[in-house]
Enzyme design. Structure first.
Site, PDB file in Angstrom:
ATOM      1  N   LYS A  41     -53.239  29.252  21.253  1.00 25.16           N
ATOM      2  CA  LYS A  41     -53.591  30.063  22.432  1.00 25.16           C
ATOM      3  C   LYS A  41     -52.625  29.801  23.589  1.00 25.16           C
ATOM      4  O   LYS A  41     -52.113  30.729  24.206  1.00 25.16           O
ATOM      5  CB  LYS A  41     -55.022  29.712  22.860  1.00 25.16           C
ATOM      6  CG  LYS A  41     -55.384  30.147  24.278  1.00 25.16           C
ATOM      7  CD  LYS A  41     -56.770  29.696  24.688  1.00 25.16           C
ATOM      8  CE  LYS A  41     -56.873  28.316  25.276  1.00 25.16           C
ATOM      9  NZ  LYS A  41     -56.613  28.162  26.708  1.00 25.16           N
ATOM     10  N   ASN A  42     -52.389  28.519  23.878  1.00 21.08           N
ATOM     11  CA  ASN A  42     -51.610  28.196  25.069  1.00 21.08           C
ATOM     12  C   ASN A  42     -50.120  28.467  24.901  1.00 21.08           C
ATOM     13  O   ASN A  42     -49.367  28.464  25.879  1.00 21.08           O
ATOM     14  CB  ASN A  42     -51.853  26.745  25.499  1.00 21.08           C
ATOM     15  CG  ASN A  42     -53.252  26.573  26.076  1.00 21.08           C
ATOM     16  OD1 ASN A  42     -53.939  27.551  26.357  1.00 21.08           O
ATOM     17  ND2 ASN A  42     -53.673  25.320  26.245  1.00 21.08           N
ATOM     18  N   CYS A  51     -61.474  25.123  38.728  1.00 20.97           N
ATOM     19  CA  CYS A  51     -62.322  25.518  37.608  1.00 20.97           C
ATOM     20  C   CYS A  51     -63.135  24.305  37.190  1.00 20.97           C
ATOM     21  O   CYS A  51     -63.088  23.265  37.856  1.00 20.97           O
ATOM     22  CB  CYS A  51     -61.498  26.077  36.462  1.00 20.97           C
ATOM     23  SG  CYS A  51     -60.501  24.849  35.661  1.00 20.97           S
ATOM     24  N   ARG A  77     -57.063  23.024  40.429  1.00 19.37           N
ATOM     25  CA  ARG A  77     -55.909  23.483  39.639  1.00 19.37           C
ATOM     26  C   ARG A  77     -54.879  24.086  40.597  1.00 19.37           C
ATOM     27  O   ARG A  77     -54.737  25.313  40.675  1.00 19.37           O
ATOM     28  CB  ARG A  77     -56.349  24.523  38.594  1.00 19.37           C
ATOM     29  CG  ARG A  77     -57.530  24.156  37.707  1.00 19.37           C
ATOM     30  CD  ARG A  77     -57.160  23.277  36.540  1.00 19.37           C
ATOM     31  NE  ARG A  77     -56.165  23.790  35.640  1.00 19.37           N
ATOM     32  CZ  ARG A  77     -56.417  24.454  34.518  1.00 19.37           C
ATOM     33  NH1 ARG A  77     -57.654  24.724  34.178  1.00 19.37           N
ATOM     34  NH2 ARG A  77     -55.436  24.851  33.715  1.00 19.37           N
ATOM     35  N   ASP A 100     -56.583  17.982  26.497  1.00 22.19           N
ATOM     36  CA  ASP A 100     -57.397  18.998  25.821  1.00 22.19           C
ATOM     37  C   ASP A 100     -58.111  18.453  24.579  1.00 22.19           C
ATOM     38  O   ASP A 100     -58.877  19.173  23.938  1.00 22.19           O
ATOM     39  CB  ASP A 100     -56.527  20.205  25.435  1.00 22.19           C
ATOM     40  CG  ASP A 100     -56.061  20.977  26.663  1.00 22.19           C
ATOM     41  OD1 ASP A 100     -56.629  20.776  27.746  1.00 22.19           O
ATOM     42  OD2 ASP A 100     -55.115  21.777  26.532  1.00 22.19           O
ATOM     43  N   ARG A 145     -63.297  31.219  23.946  1.00 25.47           N
ATOM     44  CA  ARG A 145     -62.051  31.457  24.680  1.00 25.47           C
ATOM     45  C   ARG A 145     -60.872  30.777  23.988  1.00 25.47           C
ATOM     46  O   ARG A 145     -59.724  31.196  24.165  1.00 25.47           O
ATOM     47  CB  ARG A 145     -62.154  30.896  26.105  1.00 25.47           C
ATOM     48  CG  ARG A 145     -63.108  31.654  26.981  1.00 25.47           C
ATOM     49  CD  ARG A 145     -63.041  31.130  28.384  1.00 25.47           C
ATOM     50  NE  ARG A 145     -61.648  31.044  28.824  1.00 25.47           N
ATOM     51  CZ  ARG A 145     -61.229  30.290  29.823  1.00 25.47           C
ATOM     52  NH1 ARG A 145     -62.067  29.553  30.498  1.00 25.47           N
ATOM     53  NH2 ARG A 145     -59.947  30.278  30.153  1.00 25.47           N
TER      54      ARG A 145
END
Ligand code: EPU
Length: 458
Positions: free
Chosen positions: A22-23, A118, A123, A342, A434
């Site tokens: 995803k990233n 968030c 951030r 993560d 997500r």
């Protein structure tokens, strides 16, 4: 709202394939803004964040063809007049900020809603703004938007840019500056660049589009500006965080699984910690006669970025097994190649059941601990002191209703549920959707008793 109902205690068995990252895919989709020719990405995971990004690109004048069955997305930037990333989209997905560099460099102007904080903490985007200013852009805040404009000369100018911050470098900041610098006049040197594999994969895409980037994957990235870029095809690297999550899933259930498309080269620190704790991770040798990775076609060799990631070691098949109670260990999250933030929640879930005391220190997002209170509800023994959590291993976790608060915290709670006695309901799994493509189906395939239900939180 969807929840996962998990009946714990099933040992995982079988095979799972890691999806594209995803990233890596999110900024690569945004890179299509740098050319008027189509950019086709393959191995793009089918995720809510990816759909949000394609929606944003659509609003920014791109034609987007998304084929989830083929895991491909083609983006063709056709209308250069649109430069505004609206609050309504950016607030759903912070990664929208990576349109900033490409919009500025090619369309001369960008207006991107300032992402707020968030669930994982503040951030800031000060380093993104500082980096673009160093290339000559006029960057300021206006009514909640970051506005970036080209200087009077009409083009960015290469410069030496330092991107180190109080918590290390910045991944999306490095990507933003790198993708603006590819169209700048002259040479840009990014010092203290983020070394994450997603930065290197972005450089590989940019080079396939005609850019000249070297050093990506190291703290010094050098970009020689070119006049224009062209279309390209690119296969996204496998998701190191999804891969690490499945290793943890096998370990926490004392299972034995095979993981395909496993990016060993991007997971050195993670494998070190898992192996230290007693998880067995072995590459599976290709069947005799089979080549470990397909031979590269003549003329397709990447010419610029001498990457640090080895193609074959980024797409391995590994067997993961855990046959005994794990040893406790220390984990400190750090920028790549250190242990990734993560995967902090996931390894915490695992160490909750280790045979002794572990210590986890979060050095990237010091407040990223919303999962701690939920794990306590499942019988974990955790004491938090600032950015550090002391994890005293317990014999068992007990199923409970828990609330997902962010993507990776949710993954940690699902792992805890897989090992817990009784039933765990993880509410608000839209967070997990997500970043993990149908995690419930992947876990079911491995024998877990996980069901997705539409259930209000009690
Ligand atoms: N930071 C600054 N100033 C900036 C930017 C960042 O001080 O201008 C600080 C941050 O507050 C943080 C540290 O630098 O303490 C690192 O943040 P970074 O900018 O690297 O984070 P990011 O690029 O916004 C990406 C991933 C995150 C991942 C971080 C760290 C994407 C879309 N997101 O975010 O992924 O945690 O790098 O590796 O690539 C996730 O996938 O769950 C996720 C949150």
């Amino acid at each position: 709202m969807d929840a996962f109902v998990i009946n714990g205690g099933k040992r995982l068995r079988g095979t799972v394939r890691v999806h594209g990252a995803k990233n890596a895919a999110l900024p690569q989709l945004a890179a299509a803004l740098l050319t008027d020719q189509p950019v086709k990405l393959s191995d793009v995971p089918d995720l809510v964040d990816i759909r949000n990004m394609t929606k944003l690109l659509n609003e920014l004048g791109c034609e987007v063809e998304h084929d989830p069955a083929a895991s491909s997305v083609t983006v063709h930037s056709t209308d250069d007049s649109k430069c505004k990333a609206r609050y309504d989209i950016v607030r759903t997905m912070r990664a929208s900020v990576c349109v900033l560099g490409p919009l500025l460099a090619r369309r001369g102007m960008a207006q991107v809603s300032m992402p707020g904080g968030c669930n994982i903490g503040d951030r800031p985007v000060d380093l993104h703004m500082r980096g673009l200013r160093a290339l000559g852009a006029k960057v300021y805040l206006d009514s909640g938007y970051i506005v970036a404009e080209l200087p009077e000369s009409g083009r960015l100018t290469g410069a030496r840019v330092f991107l180190g911050g109080p918590f290390g470098s910045t991944v999306l900041g490095t990507i933003n500056v790198m993708s603006a610098a590819v169209l700048a006049k002259g040479r840009t040197i990014i010092e203290s660049a983020a070394c994450e594999p997603e930065v290197e994969d972005m450089a590989n895409l940019l080079n396939a589009m005609g850019a000249n980037v070297t050093g990506a994957g190291t703290p010094r990235v050098i970009v020689e500006g070119v006049d224009q870029l062209h279309g390209a095809k690119h296969k996204v690297i496998p998701d190191r965080i999804e891969a690490g999550t499945y290793v943890a899933a096998a370990a926490i259930t004392n299972g034995q699984i095979t993981i395909e498309n496993f990016p060993t080269d991007a997971l050195t620190a993670v494998l070190d910690r898992f192996e230290y704790a007693g998880v067995e991770i072995e590459p599976v040798k290709p069947a005799s006669g089979a080549s470990p990775s397909p031979p590269r076609k003549r003329g397709t060799r990447k010419k610029n970025n001498q990457g640090t990631l080895d193609d074959a070691r980024m797409r391995q098949t590994v067997r993961v097994a855990s046959t005994r109670r794990l040893e406790p260990t220390q984990v400190v999250t750090q920028p790549h190649p250190g242990f990734p933030t993560d995967l902090q929640a996931q390894i915490m879930a695992l160490l909750c059941l280790a045979d002794g005391n572990s210590m986890i220190t979060e050095k990237i997002f010091p407040d990223r601990f919303l999962h701690v209170a939920e794990l306590l509800r499942m019988g974990a023994n955790l004491v938090r002191n600032g950015p550090t959590v002391l994890v005293s291993g317990v014999r068992e976790l007990i199923g409970a209703q828990v609330m997902a608060s962010d993507l990776r915290a949710s993954a940690g709670l699902i792992l805890a549920g897989l090992a817990a006695r009784g039933t765990t309901t993880v509410h608000r799994v839209y967070h997990v959707d997500r970043g993990y493509e149908r995690m419930d189906l992947s876990l079911q395939k491995l024998g877990a008793d996980v069901e997705r239900v539409d259930q209000p939180a009690e």
